[in-house]
Design a protein around this motif. Sequence first.
Motif, PDB file in Angstrom:
ATOM      1  N   LEU A  20       0.779  -1.187   0.076  1.00 15.53           N
ATOM      2  CA  LEU A  20      -0.165   0.036   0.213  1.00 15.53           C
ATOM      3  C   LEU A  20       0.713   1.418  -0.113  1.00 15.53           C
ATOM      4  O   LEU A  20       0.188   2.480  -0.219  1.00 15.53           O
ATOM      5  N   ASP A  78      -1.691  10.604   9.013  1.00 17.81           N
ATOM      6  CA  ASP A  78      -1.532  11.404   7.212  1.00 17.81           C
ATOM      7  C   ASP A  78      -0.651  12.284   7.409  1.00 17.81           C
ATOM      8  O   ASP A  78       0.635  12.370   6.427  1.00 17.81           O
ATOM      9  N   GLU A 114      -4.151  -0.152   6.453  1.00 15.77           N
ATOM     10  CA  GLU A 114      -3.947   1.361   5.841  1.00 15.77           C
ATOM     11  C   GLU A 114      -3.526   2.129   6.932  1.00 15.77           C
ATOM     12  O   GLU A 114      -3.213   3.072   6.151  1.00 15.77           O
ATOM     13  N   ARG A 115      -3.201   1.992   7.931  1.00 14.28           N
ATOM     14  CA  ARG A 115      -3.009   2.686   8.924  1.00 14.28           C
ATOM     15  C   ARG A 115      -1.587   3.081   8.777  1.00 14.28           C
ATOM     16  O   ARG A 115      -0.535   4.306   9.093  1.00 14.28           O
ATOM     17  N   GLU A 118      -0.745   5.267   5.987  1.00 17.30           N
ATOM     18  CA  GLU A 118      -0.673   6.208   6.185  1.00 17.30           C
ATOM     19  C   GLU A 118      -0.038   6.729   6.633  1.00 17.30           C
ATOM     20  O   GLU A 118       0.946   8.404   6.368  1.00 17.30           O
TER      21      GLU A 118
END
Length: 341
Positions: A20, A78, A114-115, A118
């Motif tokens: 990702l 983010d 996902e974290r 970010e």
Amino acid sequence: MSTYEAAGVDIEAGERAVALMKDKVARSRRPEVVDDASGFAGLFDASALLRYKRPLLASSTDGVGTKVMLAQRYGKHDTIGIDLVGMVLDDLVVCGAEPLFMTDYVACGKVVPERIAEIVGGVAEGCRLAGAALVGGETAEHPGAMGPDEYDLAGAGTGVVEADALLGPDRVEAGDVVLGLASSGVHSNGYSLVRHVLREADLSLDAVLPELGRPLGEELLEPTRIYALDCLELARQVEVHAYAHITGGGIEGNLARSLPGHLDAVLDRSSWTPPAIFGVLAGHGRIAQQDMDKTFNLGVGMAAIVPAGAADAAIRLLAGRGLDAWVLGEVVPGGGQARYR
């Protein structure tokens, strides 16, 4: 049967996180970066240093302190990586070094792909803003040592400066002018005191205070301004004697590090108005001015020391780059201290 996954480590989640973040990291790439097919090391073509007569390598390492705890509470991940880059690479610029590359390290209780993407995406964006490459890093899952939603991050950076272009105290002269370069807010220092104020005053991160006009959490998580490219361009076009990165210890403490032992910097507190967040913290926390001075940047994220005759040109150049700067003080005979009038 015992397995690594049963112990709390999810290798597949780590691999998804890497996938990702890949595109975000690529945006920080410099031409000197060389791919390592194994991925175990970050490679940088050192032949780029041949254009220097006597290249000095500069290195720095840091973290973002307890600001990560507010990022976790507010669910905003983010921009904390931009803070990390500001803390690491803007230290390099103080001596006049151009940041070349950086590596990061993220430790967490549980890898949420996902974290992690970010967080590392913020580091990559910060590197892009500083003109450096993010050449590698590590994500470590520490179940049992950290909670599932907890994480911390640190990084290290490398830069280069020509030996005869090295900036610092030995260049500073009596009669020089100290310029203040505006901060974007609290940056990444003093957050233990910030959190203490939030607890004592029972302030919610979702509170919209009239002084701020937006949620307190957004204000406190405003990312650190990256000064690297601005400071490098200023030194290219205007005579600069020294910089001081205003981090932990405040304006006086950090500026004193860029002064020789026989000179002082006398600062004018009336030359600027600190951003509203500092008044909010001082008021709700009943913090004395002395403690504010030695804890926070108070709106000055970087200071530049230049000859008096170069001050106007420096301010105009920085304004053209979207960075507010002003005459903060002057250099006079003294004992190596920065002090207010």
